[in-house]
Design an enzyme around this catalytic site. Structure first.
Site, mmCIF file in Angstrom:
data_model
loop_
_atom_site.group_PDB
_atom_site.id
_atom_site.type_symbol
_atom_site.label_atom_id
_atom_site.label_comp_id
_atom_site.label_asym_id
_atom_site.label_seq_id
_atom_site.Cartn_x
_atom_site.Cartn_y
_atom_site.Cartn_z
ATOM 1 C CG ASP B 127 70.029 17.357 89.516
ATOM 2 O OD1 ASP B 127 70.275 18.512 89.923
ATOM 3 O OD2 ASP B 127 69.625 17.116 88.373
ATOM 4 C CG HIS B 134 61.805 21.852 85.933
ATOM 5 N ND1 HIS B 134 61.931 21.669 84.572
ATOM 6 C CD2 HIS B 134 62.277 20.713 86.502
ATOM 7 C CE1 HIS B 134 62.463 20.478 84.329
ATOM 8 N NE2 HIS B 134 62.681 19.877 85.488
ATOM 9 C CD GLU B 199 66.507 18.647 83.536
ATOM 10 O OE1 GLU B 199 67.141 18.501 84.606
ATOM 11 O OE2 GLU B 199 65.379 18.163 83.344
ATOM 12 C CD GLU B 201 69.942 20.646 87.274
ATOM 13 O OE1 GLU B 201 70.576 20.520 88.356
ATOM 14 O OE2 GLU B 201 69.295 19.719 86.748
ATOM 15 C CG ASP B 233 70.415 16.890 84.859
ATOM 16 O OD1 ASP B 233 71.067 15.876 84.590
ATOM 17 O OD2 ASP B 233 69.280 16.866 85.362
ATOM 18 N NE ARG B 237 63.965 16.673 79.182
ATOM 19 C CZ ARG B 237 64.216 17.081 80.412
ATOM 20 N NH1 ARG B 237 64.106 16.229 81.435
ATOM 21 N NH2 ARG B 237 64.628 18.301 80.646
ATOM 22 C CD GLN B 240 63.541 12.469 82.665
ATOM 23 O OE1 GLN B 240 64.048 13.157 81.790
ATOM 24 N NE2 GLN B 240 63.192 12.971 83.848
ATOM 25 C CE LYS B 253 67.125 13.984 84.444
ATOM 26 N NZ LYS B 253 66.939 15.438 84.296
ATOM 27 C CB THR B 257 76.480 16.140 84.784
ATOM 28 O OG1 THR B 257 75.477 15.120 84.889
ATOM 29 C CG2 THR B 257 76.023 17.385 85.507
ATOM 30 C CD GLU B 374 60.267 23.597 82.352
ATOM 31 O OE1 GLU B 374 59.583 24.425 82.957
ATOM 32 O OE2 GLU B 374 61.462 23.364 82.652
#
Lengths: 429, 429
Positions: B127, B134, B199, B201, B233, B237, B240, B253, B257, B374
């Protein structure tokens, strides 16, 4: 405990890494033949496909027999520890019967006659960071003010590695190109790494897996571990320093990872179990999901590990390799069971044949550091070799050799075989 | 340019994502049948195994015919872009002949009648982090004083992800457990994530691979890319934030996926190519190994991307999903070719079917942010939904839906199909 003798004489000499009590699994190929599974015994390999044809495995579960006829250990691994335990018990019995000698002989292949192959198709490869000595030493070099991060004593830190570039011992490793940036440079540039390093690690393979979403209890973790090998996590330190923020090492590591060819089972390691690392007073206890009395009492393994170096010049001079360090797997802050349980704690599905690395095995003493970064303090204190050469990091032509063995009074010594790799010069970058 | 009509009427209606010019590849299964490869056309699938049996592929290389009879796209991918190009040309000709309608029909399966499967056996999954918007937005939240690290404009930052937990759209995602630590807590604890995120992607698949040790020139990079899909993804948080130092994201993560089922080929995307991201004045040029005129002129893809949310309450109220954001793949700082070339620049071997993710695709504007982290500024500014609900992060029962499509005057609109996933409640941690 009496050591049982094998009908294969070379397994009885006390110096072999592969006595009857070891019987590690590997995959080999005779010139012009297809890949087969075998077990190491003395200086020989017992060919399991031939053994199955001979009827030696009759009476074992069909799954086991079928798994012995594959060209990788994944099927055998998927059967869990019961599968390999039943198989090893049968082989041990057979190889200890002196009367079976004539039946054994046609099934043997000298180890010198074959090429060893990757024993497993590795689906996913994960590398941990389980030595607190290593984490502290490396942290000090990269972050002098902040060597050991606050999460270290709670989280068995790990990250995903690259499965495609895992190679078997003996395969050459080409010095990688990559971006590096000198502290005083305004911009990075591409070039061959000038800080190629090895990392002394142990790899362990997942046997039976877990379903996605279903964690593995710490009390059951070891039943999911099939066995172990030696592992060299080749690393380019200058590439690593420039690329690793914020998502971790990538091109500094994924150009090649070498593993030793024989997978030593957890059953073979049983006599060498030891208490887990004794956390110094003041360190937190592991969180409950990483705690089990059983793991605390015998989560460690008394496995001695050595790194040897042979430079091109040493080989030309017919000099013996030089030992750079010796460590012990017992020095890890986290046990294998804790690493595996942590990995699956979020529901991540582990699969038979997945490879987990411990991270560099370093101990507290100066002679037990598992990589050159630590030994030379990032090149500041080069190693002197007996022939006058010095090393900050690896040079082209250097061969790195890992050895690992377990010894204990009353038990035959068992070993892992060698994890070797020679450094080739970089291509044009 | 005139848009060619297909004999499959649903492919001609201007609203379909799968007109004749798209023909993406996927793997499907009829109830009680084995997995097969097909191409999407309108609301149908052309069954390639049936097409091969029918003689439709006669005259193509045998490798191509054989690859169409597999249960994954890996073999087709290994043939490189020439393979899929020849196959698509043949299928396009066949599907545009109005006179072949009666021959086409028995080879079609309605998309509503089948289950889509993972199209590829992914060997390794990587990834990237290619959106500077971002990277800057996330950096600001985790490191307010140091949002964009000095390597970002030189290194296409990437890390290895987990291949085993890649799932096909529609598979549910269980909220993971993990260690988190509140800023004011003295120690971490284990519990369900309270900051589950998506996420947005794009994933791209390696076609022909490279040998270990042999980099891929930037000018040849696109010949190694087979095609693309949408990719979610999923990220925790809070896990993480606690685990990611110093080796990057891991359990935050690797619990899942999601990818969309259809692989849209680079040939189908050809009309939608665009210049690469225009670096603002003052930004460094990419290093020479990441620079090519061709890539600068057409390394971008004008692919519109949308994120939609449907909560359990919305579904109970029969309300339509709500669009959370819309972005464009053109907003990436790095091109696909640059990511692939960088990945192989140290000799890392990429293999057919390997999956590379772009990283979250965020743009400069407020409505083009590709994750809730975000959009809500880490929960500080919750999103209000039309029915009065609010979201800082995802809640149980939430379904996240990604859509992607390309539009350009004179060309049929092409789409990617949906990348959907529903969040299930955590198990007991």
């Amino acid at each position: 405990m009496a050591v049982i003798r094998s009908s294969v004489e070379s397994a009885n000499d006390g110096r072999t890494e592969f006595p009857l009590s070891n019987l590690p699994f590997g995959v080999f190929r005779h010139p012009n033949a297809s890949a087969r599974i075998g077990v190491a015994i003395g200086d020989q390999i017992l060919d399991l496909q031939a053994a199955a044809k001979d009827g030696l495995l009759t009476g074992l579960d069909e799954d086991i027999t079928v798994s012995c006829e594959q060209d990788s250990l994944n099927a055998l691994m998927s059967l869990g520890r019961e599968g390999s335990r039943a198989l090893r018990a049968r082989l041990m019995e057979f190889l200890s019967e002196q009367s079976a000698r004539s039946r054994v002989e046609p099934l043997l292949v000298p180890q010198t006659r074959v090429k060893m192959l990757l024993p497993v198709r590795v689906g996913d490869y994960t590398d941990f960071y389980a030595s607190i000595y290593h984490a502290t030493n490396v942290g000090r070099l990269f972050r002098p003010d902040n060597p050991l991060l606050p999460n270290y004593k709670y989280v068995p830190i790990g990250y995903h590695g690259r499965a495609s570039s895992i190679v078997i011992a003996g395969v050459e490793i080409r010095r990688p190109c990559g971006q590096t940036k000198a502290p005083d440079a305004t911009a990075p540039s591409l070039g061959p790494t000038r800080a190629l390093d090895y990392e002394l690690e142990v790899g362990f393979f997942v046997g039976r897996g877990n379903a996605r979403g279903a964690p593995i209890l710490i009390s059951e973790a070891e039943s999911h571990i099939f066995g172990m090998c030696l592992l060299n996590d080749w690393s380019a330190r200058d590439i690593q320093a420039w690329e690793y923020q914020p998502l971790g090492p990538f091109l500094a590591k994924n150009f090649g990872t070498t593993i030793s060819p024989w997978v030593v089972t957890m059953d073979a390691l049983e006599p060498f179990r030891a208490p887990a690392f004794a956390r110094p007073e003041g360190d937190p206890n592991p969180l409950p999901y990483l705690s089990a009395d059983e793991d605390r009492l015998r989560g460690g393994i008394d496995l001695k590990l050595e790194v040897w170096l042979s430079t091109a010049k040493m080989r030309a001079e017919k000099a013996e390799p030089m030992r750079l360090s010796q460590g012990n797997l017992r020095d890890l802050y986290w046990t294998l069971a804790q690493m595996l349980t942590h990995h699956a704690s979020n529901g991540c599905n582990l699969q038979p044949g997945d490879l987990l690395g411990t991270g560099t095995v370093s101990g507290a003493s100066r002679d037990s550091l598992g990589c050159l970064l630590e030994i030379t303090k990032r090149g500041a204190e080069p190693v002197e070799l007996p022939n006058g050469e010095t090393r900050k990091f690896l040079e082209d032509g250097d061969e790195v050799i890992f050895r690992g063995y377990c010894e204990r009074e009353g038990h035959a010594r068992i070993g892992f075989g060698e994890c070797r790799g020679v450094v080739l010069p970089a291509r044009n970058c």
